[in-house]
Enzyme design. Structure first.
Site, PDB file in Angstrom:
ATOM      1  CB  ALA A  66      -0.890  -0.018   1.233  1.00  0.00           C
ATOM      2  N   GLY A 111       0.578  -5.072   0.864  1.00  0.00           N
ATOM      3  CA  GLY A 111      -0.594  -5.143  -0.012  1.00  0.00           C
ATOM      4  C   GLY A 111      -0.325  -5.916  -1.295  1.00  0.00           C
ATOM      5  CD  GLU A 114      -2.529  -7.414   3.006  1.00  0.00           C
ATOM      6  OE1 GLU A 114      -2.120  -6.297   2.628  1.00  0.00           O
ATOM      7  OE2 GLU A 114      -3.156  -7.573   4.067  1.00  0.00           O
ATOM      8  CD  GLU A 134       1.442  -5.388   5.779  1.00  0.00           C
ATOM      9  OE1 GLU A 134       2.214  -6.285   6.181  1.00  0.00           O
ATOM     10  OE2 GLU A 134       0.748  -5.508   4.753  1.00  0.00           O
TER      11      GLU A 134
HETATM   12  N1  DAK Z   1       4.623   3.140  -0.803  1.00  0.00           N
HETATM   13  C1  DAK Z   1       5.041   4.301  -1.367  1.00  0.00           C
HETATM   14  N2  DAK Z   1       6.184   4.403  -2.088  1.00  0.00           N
HETATM   15  C2  DAK Z   1       6.937   3.303  -2.217  1.00  0.00           C
HETATM   16  C3  DAK Z   1       6.567   2.058  -1.647  1.00  0.00           C
HETATM   17  C4  DAK Z   1       5.345   2.001  -0.898  1.00  0.00           C
HETATM   18  N3  DAK Z   1       4.871   0.868  -0.363  1.00  0.00           N
HETATM   19  N4  DAK Z   1       7.522   1.167  -1.941  1.00  0.00           N
HETATM   20  C5  DAK Z   1       8.441   1.822  -2.676  1.00  0.00           C
HETATM   21  N5  DAK Z   1       8.094   3.109  -2.832  1.00  0.00           N
HETATM   22  C6  DAK Z   1       8.839   4.155  -3.562  1.00  0.00           C
HETATM   23  C7  DAK Z   1      10.019   4.629  -2.758  1.00  0.00           C
HETATM   24  O1  DAK Z   1       9.629   5.576  -1.811  1.00  0.00           O
HETATM   25  C8  DAK Z   1      10.899   5.207  -3.848  1.00  0.00           C
HETATM   26  O2  DAK Z   1      10.392   6.479  -4.205  1.00  0.00           O
HETATM   27  P1  DAK Z   1      11.413   7.734  -4.484  1.00  0.00           P
HETATM   28  O3  DAK Z   1      12.190   7.879  -3.245  1.00  0.00           O
HETATM   29  O4  DAK Z   1      12.242   7.264  -5.656  1.00  0.00           O
HETATM   30  O5  DAK Z   1      10.497   8.872  -4.794  1.00  0.00           O
HETATM   31  C9  DAK Z   1      10.641   4.287  -5.026  1.00  0.00           C
HETATM   32  O6  DAK Z   1       9.404   3.619  -4.741  1.00  0.00           O
HETATM   33  C10 DAK Z   1      11.714   3.240  -5.184  1.00  0.00           C
HETATM   34  O7  DAK Z   1      11.867   2.574  -3.940  1.00  0.00           O
HETATM   35  P2  DAK Z   1      13.283   2.362  -3.236  1.00  0.00           P
HETATM   36  O8  DAK Z   1      14.235   3.446  -3.601  1.00  0.00           O
HETATM   37  O9  DAK Z   1      13.031   2.128  -1.802  1.00  0.00           O
HETATM   38  O10 DAK Z   1      13.759   1.033  -3.960  1.00  0.00           O
HETATM   39  P3  DAK Z   1      14.728  -0.099  -3.375  1.00  0.00           P
HETATM   40  O11 DAK Z   1      15.050  -0.995  -4.509  1.00  0.00           O
HETATM   41  O12 DAK Z   1      15.853   0.504  -2.603  1.00  0.00           O
HETATM   42  O13 DAK Z   1      13.818  -0.904  -2.311  1.00  0.00           O
HETATM   43  C11 DAK Z   1      11.809  -2.007  -1.559  1.00  0.00           C
HETATM   44  C12 DAK Z   1      12.727  -1.630  -2.773  1.00  0.00           C
HETATM   45  C13 DAK Z   1      10.528  -2.631  -2.109  1.00  0.00           C
HETATM   46  C14 DAK Z   1      12.528  -3.033  -0.685  1.00  0.00           C
HETATM   47  C15 DAK Z   1      11.529  -0.725  -0.734  1.00  0.00           C
HETATM   48  O14 DAK Z   1      11.034   0.285  -1.626  1.00  0.00           O
HETATM   49  C16 DAK Z   1      10.513  -0.934   0.337  1.00  0.00           C
HETATM   50  O15 DAK Z   1      10.836  -1.468   1.418  1.00  0.00           O
HETATM   51  N6  DAK Z   1       9.253  -0.472   0.119  1.00  0.00           N
HETATM   52  C17 DAK Z   1       8.227  -0.496   1.095  1.00  0.00           C
HETATM   53  C18 DAK Z   1       7.717  -1.900   1.243  1.00  0.00           C
HETATM   54  C19 DAK Z   1       6.647  -1.979   2.296  1.00  0.00           C
HETATM   55  O16 DAK Z   1       6.857  -1.689   3.477  1.00  0.00           O
HETATM   56  N7  DAK Z   1       5.469  -2.395   1.834  1.00  0.00           N
HETATM   57  C20 DAK Z   1       4.378  -2.563   2.727  1.00  0.00           C
HETATM   58  C21 DAK Z   1       3.639  -1.288   2.805  1.00  0.00           C
HETATM   59  S1  DAK Z   1       2.423  -1.345   4.063  1.00  0.00           S
HETATM   60  C22 DAK Z   1      -4.537  -0.829   5.563  1.00  0.00           C
HETATM   61  C23 DAK Z   1      -4.566  -1.147   4.232  1.00  0.00           C
HETATM   62  C24 DAK Z   1      -3.508  -1.769   3.671  1.00  0.00           C
HETATM   63  C25 DAK Z   1      -2.379  -2.069   4.421  1.00  0.00           C
HETATM   64  C26 DAK Z   1      -2.363  -1.772   5.765  1.00  0.00           C
HETATM   65  C27 DAK Z   1      -3.455  -1.162   6.335  1.00  0.00           C
HETATM   66  N8  DAK Z   1      -5.604  -0.141   6.133  1.00  0.00           N
HETATM   67  C28 DAK Z   1      -6.185   0.887   5.320  1.00  0.00           C
HETATM   68  C29 DAK Z   1      -5.726  -0.035   7.544  1.00  0.00           C
HETATM   69  C30 DAK Z   1      -1.226  -2.559   3.786  1.00  0.00           C
HETATM   70  C31 DAK Z   1      -0.062  -1.994   4.140  1.00  0.00           C
HETATM   71  C32 DAK Z   1       1.150  -2.129   3.354  1.00  0.00           C
HETATM   72  O17 DAK Z   1       1.173  -2.709   2.313  1.00  0.00           O
END
Ligand code: DAK
Length: 260
Positions: A66, A111, A114, A134
């Site tokens: 997400a 997400g 998911e 998360e």
């Molecule tokens: N959201 C927003 N931007 C993201 C992103 C994300 N999930 N993942 C990557 N990006 C963006 C980065 O910010 C970066 O943007 P710039 O800085 O270039 O502007 C760009 O994509 C490239 O990412 P990285 O520079 O970080 O690339 P790397 O190769 O170094 O790393 C990575 C890749 C996938 C390991 C890293 O980007 C990462 O850790 N991303 C976040 C992964 C993550 O934590 N995903 C889970 C998100 S939480 C809910 C509904 C849904 C959910 C929860 C609650 N409710 C409404 C209550 C679900 C939650 C989630 O999914």
């Protein structure tokens, strides 16, 4: 609807939805989820669509979760709406009366995992990575991860992933039954389409009943679930395709299905 965050196409009965926000690694914001809901609804209602494939653009990410930048300042009320939008969309995908294949071409985190869990079949490229990170940002999965993941890989493994926020690679995902196949990245989409084509040629009503029986029988007692299966199977006998399938078998020829 005009799509800005996905690419939506239909070819030979196979619909493909490609998440397309490469600068954010295809992270799901509310706009993208709304587009997915709209395109998936169109697929459900279009008799010409036999199978749906979900994939991501580029070679790095399916969906990296997400969109954290959109969620950062949400109130609980906003978060509930965002979560409900996701649940509506993923339940539609899970229960739509035709097969849905996830072609996971890179990061499928949070997400992203998911979304793939709501699909019927998961094919992953060798560079795919899965996880529910998360917890690392003060959340828990919000689009079904705490429910679908244990159902697919078992309670212990799901808890390990959700409580630690750790990632696993494609071969580990295959080992624990999270994905059906692991493919070289350059073959992922072609193999997914090949499989989709195979399914698209099968009797559509039987596919619908198979999915229905599995989905809606899962949480019933065995007595009620086998009853549901019997009724779904019996309904297949009202189709031309069932008659044709059995006739062709007995005549030792290939069946010609008409989708009725
Ligand atoms: N959201 C927003 N931007 C993201 C992103 C994300 N999930 N993942 C990557 N990006 C963006 C980065 O910010 C970066 O943007 P710039 O800085 O270039 O502007 C760009 O994509 C490239 O990412 P990285 O520079 O970080 O690339 P790397 O190769 O170094 O790393 C990575 C890749 C996938 C390991 C890293 O980007 C990462 O850790 N991303 C976040 C992964 C993550 O934590 N995903 C889970 C998100 S939480 C809910 C509904 C849904 C959910 C929860 C609650 N409710 C409404 C209550 C679900 C939650 C989630 O999914």
């Amino acid at each position: 609807m005009d799509y800005h965050n996905i690419i939506f196409g239909i070819e030979d009965g196979i619909a493909t939805i490609t998440f397309n926000r490469p600068k954010a690694l295809n992270a799901m914001n509310a706009e993208t989820m709304t587009e997915l809901l709209c395109a998936a609804t169109a697929c459900k209602n279009d008799a010409a669509v036999k199978v749906l494939i979900l994939t991501g653009s580029g070679d790095k990410a399916f969906v990296a979760g997400a969109d954290i930048s959109q969620m950062q300042n949400m109130t609980a009320v906003d978060a509930l709406s965002f979560m409900e939008l996701g649940h509506e969309t993923l339940r539609l995908i899970e229960t739509m009366p035709k097969p849905v294949i996830a072609a996971i071409n890179g990061f499928a985190l949070g997400g992203g995992t998911e979304i793939s869990l709501a699909c019927d079949v998961r094919f992953a490229s060798e560079n795919a990575a899965f996880g529910q990170p998360e917890i690392l940002i003060g959340l828990i999965p919000g689009w079904g991860g705490t429910q679908r993941l244990p159902r697919i890989i078992g309670m212990g493994r799901a808890k390990e992933l959700i409580l630690s926020g750790g990632q696993i690679n494609a071969s580990r995902a295959y080992e624990i039954g999270l994905v059906n196949r692991v493919l070289p990245a350059d073959q992922l989409l072609a193999e997914s389409k090949k499989f989709a084509k195979k399914l698209a040629a099968l009797p559509g009503f039987a596919l619908k009943m198979a999915k229905h029986s599995i989905n809606f029988g899962y949480d019933l007692s065995l007595d009620n679930a086998t009853r549901l299966e019997a009724e779904c199977c019996a309904q297949c006998f009202s189709t031309d395709d069932q008659k044709e399938g059995m006739k062709a078998f007995l005549e030792k020829r290939k069946p010609v299905y008409i989708g009725r």
